[in-house]
Write an enzyme that holds these catalytic residues in place. Structure first.
Site, PDB file in Angstrom:
ATOM      1  CE  LYS A 176      -2.985  -2.557   3.156  1.00  0.00           C
ATOM      2  NZ  LYS A 176      -1.896  -3.371   3.756  1.00  0.00           N
ATOM      3  CG  HIS A 222      -2.326   2.441   4.013  1.00  0.00           C
ATOM      4  ND1 HIS A 222      -1.110   2.005   4.499  1.00  0.00           N
ATOM      5  CD2 HIS A 222      -3.260   1.838   4.780  1.00  0.00           C
ATOM      6  CE1 HIS A 222      -1.320   1.185   5.521  1.00  0.00           C
ATOM      7  NE2 HIS A 222      -2.608   1.075   5.720  1.00  0.00           N
TER       8      HIS A 222
END
Length: 284
Positions: free
Chosen positions: A82, A115
């Site tokens: 991420k 994220h």
């Protein structure tokens, strides 16, 4: 209890781009860098083939080492990482991706996720466009998001013309996210659960403990089975070998409708993690 360790029986989900992800994976959130290689190696030995990490976890390098040392063919693995908040933006995303891939020691990533949306920064659309460019270069298989609300997803889809393949969100029996899961389903977005066990807070819940006793299973196994039967992708994390194996051994039993409903009634809407509407750590 005898644990079953065999990756062949793990169900898969076909993403909206045609790629396939195992429905059960292994997460390494909060696994220290010095421990993550051994922990990931144990998960791979048990049968996990999907590994989820993130730049901010500080353990991508160790995950990559475990992958290389496992001897498992790369095309049998599904690796996710991420992009952290501080790296959002088009050019900075490209640089951050290169850094993650260098740490992982990979030349191809199966899934890259934003994220957090960080709506206050207004950068996730440009970030996703960078994801699209990386995918067009053959460096990423699937692109998705994490912690996106409906409003974030609607903006992203409208501005980029693409529906993300995955939305990884905090999801457990006390935060069942019904409306968001329904939105994802309506738009062919796979929902992936982080903190699927409520960071351990649900393992002594009386309703779950009772179901586990009836089935001669552990509370963790019952919760993971609940996720699987809802259709969630689930990535439990543990550093204990016996629990890593236990969390994988969830394919030889099912929860009946009464058990599923009993667990679903635990939904209180209470988060353990940050609120995606306001979380902006890393922006400085």
């Amino acid at each position: 209890m005898t644990f079953r360790s065999d990756s062949s029986h793990v169900p898969t989900i076909v993403l909206n781009d045609g790629n396939v992800i195992p429905q059960l994976g292994f997460g390494v959130f909060q696994v220290p860098a010095e421990d993550v290689t051994g922990v990931t190696a144990e998960a791979l030995k048990v049968g996990y083939r999907s590994i989820d990490t993130a730049a901010i976890y500080g353990n991508e390098e160790g995950v990559g080492r475990a992958i290389r040392e496992s001897g498992i063919p790369r095309d049998e693995l599904f690796i996710t990482t991420k992009l952290w908040n501080a790296d959002q933006g088009y050019d900075s995303t490209l640089r951050a991706f290169d850094s993650s891939m260098s740490r992982l020691g990979l030349d191809y990533l199966d899934l890259y996720l934003i994220h957090w949306p960080v709506p206050s920064a207004g950068r996730y659309v440009d970030t996703f466009r960078a994801f699209q460019a990386l995918r067009s270069q053959g460096r990423i298989g699937s692109i998705g998001v994490s912690n996106f609300r409906v409003i974030d997803l609607e903006t992203l889809i409208a501005d980029t013309g693409e529906i993300p393949s995955v939305n990884q969100i905090e999801l457990h029996p006390t935060l069942a996210q019904r409306d968001l899961r329904q939105y994802d389903a309506n738009h062919a977005i796979a929902t992936e659960a982080w903190s699927p066990l409520g960071q351990g807070t649900l393992l002594d819940n009386s309703a779950i403990v009772d179901i586990a006793k009836q089935l001669d299973r552990t509370p963790a196994q019952v919760i993971i089975r609940w996720h699987l039967q809802l259709g969630n992708i689930v990535i439990p994390k543990s550093v204990t070998p016996s629990r890593i194996a236990e969390n994988f051994d969830v394919f030889t039993f099912e929860l009946d409708a009464e058990a599923m409903e009993s667990i679903s009634r635990l939904d209180s809407g209470k988060r353990i993690g940050p609120d995606p509407a306001t979380f902006s750590a890393g922006l400085g």
